[in-house]
Design a protein around this motif. Structure first.
Motif, PDB file in Angstrom:
ATOM      1  N   ILE A 109      -1.362 -11.840 -12.103  1.00 20.23           N
ATOM      2  CA  ILE A 109      -2.766 -11.541 -11.851  1.00 20.23           C
ATOM      3  C   ILE A 109      -3.225 -10.418 -12.782  1.00 20.23           C
ATOM      4  O   ILE A 109      -2.603  -9.351 -12.828  1.00 20.23           O
ATOM      5  N   GLU A 110      -4.286 -10.666 -13.537  1.00 16.18           N
ATOM      6  CA  GLU A 110      -4.822  -9.673 -14.467  1.00 16.18           C
ATOM      7  C   GLU A 110      -6.164  -9.150 -13.959  1.00 16.18           C
ATOM      8  O   GLU A 110      -6.906  -9.850 -13.270  1.00 16.18           O
ATOM      9  N   HIS A 111      -6.474  -7.914 -14.328  1.00 21.34           N
ATOM     10  CA  HIS A 111      -7.664  -7.244 -13.779  1.00 21.34           C
ATOM     11  C   HIS A 111      -8.957  -7.886 -14.227  1.00 21.34           C
ATOM     12  O   HIS A 111      -9.986  -7.791 -13.550  1.00 21.34           O
ATOM     13  N   ASP A 112      -8.942  -8.555 -15.377  1.00 26.96           N
ATOM     14  CA  ASP A 112     -10.195  -9.111 -15.902  1.00 26.96           C
ATOM     15  C   ASP A 112     -10.340 -10.597 -15.594  1.00 26.96           C
ATOM     16  O   ASP A 112     -11.213 -11.270 -16.145  1.00 26.96           O
ATOM     17  N   GLY A 113      -9.503 -11.130 -14.705  1.00 24.87           N
ATOM     18  CA  GLY A 113      -9.555 -12.557 -14.408  1.00 24.87           C
ATOM     19  C   GLY A 113     -10.263 -12.847 -13.093  1.00 24.87           C
ATOM     20  O   GLY A 113     -10.251 -12.044 -12.158  1.00 24.87           O
ATOM     21  N   GLU A 114     -10.891 -14.011 -13.035  1.00 26.67           N
ATOM     22  CA  GLU A 114     -11.471 -14.498 -11.789  1.00 26.67           C
ATOM     23  C   GLU A 114     -10.670 -15.736 -11.389  1.00 26.67           C
ATOM     24  O   GLU A 114     -10.687 -16.751 -12.077  1.00 26.67           O
ATOM     25  N   TYR A 115      -9.949 -15.614 -10.288  1.00 23.02           N
ATOM     26  CA  TYR A 115      -8.965 -16.630  -9.924  1.00 23.02           C
ATOM     27  C   TYR A 115      -9.422 -17.453  -8.727  1.00 23.02           C
ATOM     28  O   TYR A 115     -10.045 -16.950  -7.792  1.00 23.02           O
ATOM     29  N   THR A 116      -9.058 -18.724  -8.788  1.00 22.31           N
ATOM     30  CA  THR A 116      -9.316 -19.639  -7.674  1.00 22.31           C
ATOM     31  C   THR A 116      -8.064 -20.482  -7.451  1.00 22.31           C
ATOM     32  O   THR A 116      -7.493 -21.027  -8.411  1.00 22.31           O
ATOM     33  N   ILE A 117      -7.649 -20.550  -6.200  1.00 19.03           N
ATOM     34  CA  ILE A 117      -6.525 -21.408  -5.817  1.00 19.03           C
ATOM     35  C   ILE A 117      -7.111 -22.618  -5.108  1.00 19.03           C
ATOM     36  O   ILE A 117      -7.847 -22.487  -4.130  1.00 19.03           O
ATOM     37  N   GLU A 118      -6.795 -23.813  -5.611  1.00 21.88           N
ATOM     38  CA  GLU A 118      -7.363 -25.033  -5.052  1.00 21.88           C
ATOM     39  C   GLU A 118      -6.245 -25.946  -4.539  1.00 21.88           C
ATOM     40  O   GLU A 118      -5.275 -26.222  -5.252  1.00 21.88           O
ATOM     41  N   MET A 119      -6.403 -26.416  -3.318  1.00 23.51           N
ATOM     42  CA  MET A 119      -5.421 -27.344  -2.765  1.00 23.51           C
ATOM     43  C   MET A 119      -5.545 -28.712  -3.417  1.00 23.51           C
ATOM     44  O   MET A 119      -6.653 -29.181  -3.701  1.00 23.51           O
ATOM     45  N   VAL A 120      -4.417 -29.336  -3.679  1.00 28.33           N
ATOM     46  CA  VAL A 120      -4.414 -30.695  -4.217  1.00 28.33           C
ATOM     47  C   VAL A 120      -4.057 -31.699  -3.131  1.00 28.33           C
ATOM     48  O   VAL A 120      -4.157 -32.914  -3.340  1.00 28.33           O
ATOM     49  N   ARG A 121      -3.617 -31.210  -1.974  1.00 30.84           N
ATOM     50  CA  ARG A 121      -3.281 -32.080  -0.841  1.00 30.84           C
ATOM     51  C   ARG A 121      -4.283 -31.853   0.286  1.00 30.84           C
ATOM     52  O   ARG A 121      -4.669 -30.725   0.559  1.00 30.84           O
ATOM     53  N   ALA A 122      -4.653 -32.927   0.948  1.00 36.27           N
ATOM     54  CA  ALA A 122      -5.685 -32.834   1.987  1.00 36.27           C
ATOM     55  C   ALA A 122      -5.044 -32.682   3.363  1.00 36.27           C
ATOM     56  O   ALA A 122      -5.035 -33.608   4.162  1.00 36.27           O
ATOM     57  N   TYR A 123      -4.458 -31.523   3.604  1.00 39.73           N
ATOM     58  CA  TYR A 123      -4.027 -31.250   4.975  1.00 39.73           C
ATOM     59  C   TYR A 123      -4.524 -29.876   5.400  1.00 39.73           C
ATOM     60  O   TYR A 123      -4.896 -29.047   4.575  1.00 39.73           O
ATOM     61  N   HIS A 124      -4.515 -29.635   6.688  1.00 34.82           N
ATOM     62  CA  HIS A 124      -5.167 -28.451   7.254  1.00 34.82           C
ATOM     63  C   HIS A 124      -4.265 -27.220   7.130  1.00 34.82           C
ATOM     64  O   HIS A 124      -3.864 -26.621   8.127  1.00 34.82           O
ATOM     65  N   LEU A 125      -3.948 -26.831   5.915  1.00 35.19           N
ATOM     66  CA  LEU A 125      -3.029 -25.721   5.705  1.00 35.19           C
ATOM     67  C   LEU A 125      -3.521 -24.418   6.325  1.00 35.19           C
ATOM     68  O   LEU A 125      -2.767 -23.760   7.061  1.00 35.19           O
ATOM     69  N   PRO A 126      -4.770 -23.985   6.095  1.00 40.97           N
ATOM     70  CA  PRO A 126      -5.206 -22.715   6.699  1.00 40.97           C
ATOM     71  C   PRO A 126      -5.129 -22.727   8.227  1.00 40.97           C
ATOM     72  O   PRO A 126      -4.702 -21.740   8.838  1.00 40.97           O
ATOM     73  N   ASP A 127      -5.504 -23.840   8.832  1.00 41.39           N
ATOM     74  CA  ASP A 127      -5.457 -23.922  10.292  1.00 41.39           C
ATOM     75  C   ASP A 127      -4.018 -23.873  10.800  1.00 41.39           C
ATOM     76  O   ASP A 127      -3.716 -23.221  11.796  1.00 41.39           O
ATOM     77  N   PHE A 128      -3.152 -24.578  10.100  1.00 41.69           N
ATOM     78  CA  PHE A 128      -1.754 -24.631  10.491  1.00 41.69           C
ATOM     79  C   PHE A 128      -1.099 -23.259  10.356  1.00 41.69           C
ATOM     80  O   PHE A 128      -0.380 -22.793  11.250  1.00 41.69           O
ATOM     81  N   LEU A 129      -1.351 -22.582   9.233  1.00 41.36           N
ATOM     82  CA  LEU A 129      -0.779 -21.254   9.024  1.00 41.36           C
ATOM     83  C   LEU A 129      -1.346 -20.246  10.017  1.00 41.36           C
ATOM     84  O   LEU A 129      -0.650 -19.304  10.421  1.00 41.36           O
ATOM     85  N   SER A 130      -2.590 -20.428  10.404  1.00 43.02           N
ATOM     86  CA  SER A 130      -3.185 -19.551  11.412  1.00 43.02           C
ATOM     87  C   SER A 130      -2.534 -19.772  12.768  1.00 43.02           C
ATOM     88  O   SER A 130      -2.227 -18.825  13.493  1.00 43.02           O
ATOM     89  N   LEU A 131      -2.300 -21.043  13.109  1.00 47.75           N
ATOM     90  CA  LEU A 131      -1.665 -21.371  14.377  1.00 47.75           C
ATOM     91  C   LEU A 131      -0.278 -20.759  14.466  1.00 47.75           C
ATOM     92  O   LEU A 131       0.156 -20.313  15.537  1.00 47.75           O
ATOM     93  N   LEU A 132       0.436 -20.703  13.337  1.00 44.93           N
ATOM     94  CA  LEU A 132       1.785 -20.147  13.307  1.00 44.93           C
ATOM     95  C   LEU A 132       1.793 -18.636  13.097  1.00 44.93           C
ATOM     96  O   LEU A 132       2.850 -18.030  13.006  1.00 44.93           O
TER      97      LEU A 132
END
Length: 432
Positions: free
Chosen positions: A65-88
């Motif tokens: 990660i560099e200070h002058d970068g604007e980063y985006t992480i995009e899922m390539v699989r359609a599953y409910h990862l944020p919900d699942f990780l929140s549940l756990l």
């Protein structure tokens, strides 16, 4: 919806995380942090996402990660990862906010994801225990696990491989403390002193006396006779570990110990032997068998030559076992470091890591895995295929429902040679 509370720190930047449901989350990152570290720290599988820097896809394995970068992480699989990780509780999002501590005297919380056959989904459950409740729960889990699979028959004598470590010690305590809930049985405790420290051998003897078990020590000379060795067992293992292949040393150690236990069991006329393998031990063995293609039978009991092997700790994890000893006899809850011959290569450790990780993200996975193994061994026949007479799709005939006590109704007659879907459609009058 943020995963962490951000600090006013110039070395911290926000990363946008996009899932396949068009939702955006914010993840905190540090300047110069490897992107793979960021993903791992937030429990994001590396192969489930792509990473963009200033709208250009980058190699996330080789970038920081560099200070002058604007980063985006995009899922390539359609599953409910944020919900699942929140549940756990791997993510702290609004989906998991609120009071965490349910009871002040909680000693342990049991989490399970239970498969719901009605809708095919999972239901998350959890139960918290205080120390006294936990001990009672563990002992009931242990006795129920034995009775469910008929691991002990009335009047038999069982050979217990007693190393003096936590696993066999807890197994001794469980067998002793739950005896009233089990069929009548006797225990012959067999300790192989070849790779044990003198204190462990002394302790194994003391514990056997405490539980009222018969005790037999198999020493170095006994092992030399069993294997017809010209040198000591330690010399053999030094050769295997340092001159042959270090990954063989732990396997060779186990073979030597097992041969010693079996030799003594034969002398005593014992047919059944029990070892202190718990949930993760069995899971790791199953996972290894899948990866390397070796057969695995069991997993809770199995015929092994002239012996029947049983694993009464199958329903209990190493953590639960350790907590049980801490609640019962904290002075005995110690685990010495393994000998140099019991420290395997990464090829062994990786399967335990996989087993522990699976249990983290799918609590109760071991129970499902054991049931699946049992069903696979019992209900599959050599693969056969047929074509559905309704839709023409190819389907397998390998699963035999009649062996699983599944009664097919008149609309589900296997003679109709329909695939599973068409059986459902035909049953509910969707097929003309």
């Amino acid at each position: 919806m943020s995963i962490t509370q951000f600090r006013n720190d110039s070395k911290l930047i926000n990363i946008v995380f996009k899932d396949r449901l068009d939702r955006k989350f914010t993840i905190e990152s540090r300047i110069n942090e490897p992107i793979t570290t960021l993903l791992n720290r937030n429990h994001i599988p590396i192969d489930s996402v792509i990473v963009r820097k200033n709208n250009v896809i980058i190699d996330d394995w080789q970038e920081r990660i560099e200070h002058d970068g604007e980063y985006t992480i995009e899922m390539v699989r359609a599953y409910h990862l944020p919900d699942f990780l929140s549940l756990l509780r791997l993510w702290d999002t609004k989906a998991a906010q609120g009071k965490i501590k349910i009871r002040e005297d909680s000693f342990y919380t049991k989490r399970m994801f239970l498969h719901n056959d009605d809708d095919g989904d999972y239901t998350a459950t959890q139960t918290s225990f205080n120390k006294e409740e936990f001990v009672q729960y563990m002992e009931k889990t242990f006795s129920d696990g034995i009775n469910l699979h008929n691991l002990i028959e009335p009047g038999e004598t069982i050979g217990l491989a007693m190393s003096g470590g936590r696993d066999s010690l807890s197994l001794g305590y469980f067998l002793s403390n739950t005896k009233k809930d089990l069929p009548d049985f006797n225990i012959s405790s067999i300790h192989v002193g070849t790779f044990s420290k003198p204190a462990e051998t002394k302790f194994a003897n003391e514990i056997a006396n405490q539980f009222g078990f018969d005790f037999k020590l198999v020493n170095d000379d006994d092992v030399k006779k069993i294997f017809n060795l010209k040198v000591s067992p330690h010399e053999v293992l030094e050769f295997i570990k340092y001159d042959l292949n270090k990954s063989y040393s732990i396997g060779a150690t186990h073979v030597i110990m097992r041969a010693a236990v079996e030799s003594e069991a034969k002398k005593q006329g014992l047919k059944k032997i029990t070892y202190g393998l718990m949930t993760e031990d069995i899971m790791a063995s199953i996972i290894k068998s899948m990866f390397v293609g070796m057969p695995f039978s069991g997993p809770i009991k199995k015929s092994f030559g002239r012996f029947d092997l049983i694993y009464p700790l199958w329903s209990i994890s190493k953590k639960e076992l350790t907590l049980y000893l801490e609640a019962m006899v904290p002075q005995h809850n110690k685990q010495g470091s393994p000998s140099i011959f019991e420290r395997g290569a990464f090829s062994r450790d990786i399967y335990y890591l996989v087993a522990d990780t699976i249990e983290t993200i799918l609590p109760g996975a071991g129970m499902q895995l054991f049931l699946a193994q049992k069903m696979t061994n019992e209900f599959l026949k050599p693969y056969q295929y047929s074509e559905c007479k309704n839709c023409g799709v190819t389907y397998s005939l390998s699963y035999r429902p009649e062996k699983h006590n599944i009664v097919l109704d008149a609309h589900d007659d296997s003679d109709q040679e329909l695939c599973d879907l068409c059986k459902i459609l035909e049953k509910h009058n969707y097929i003309s």
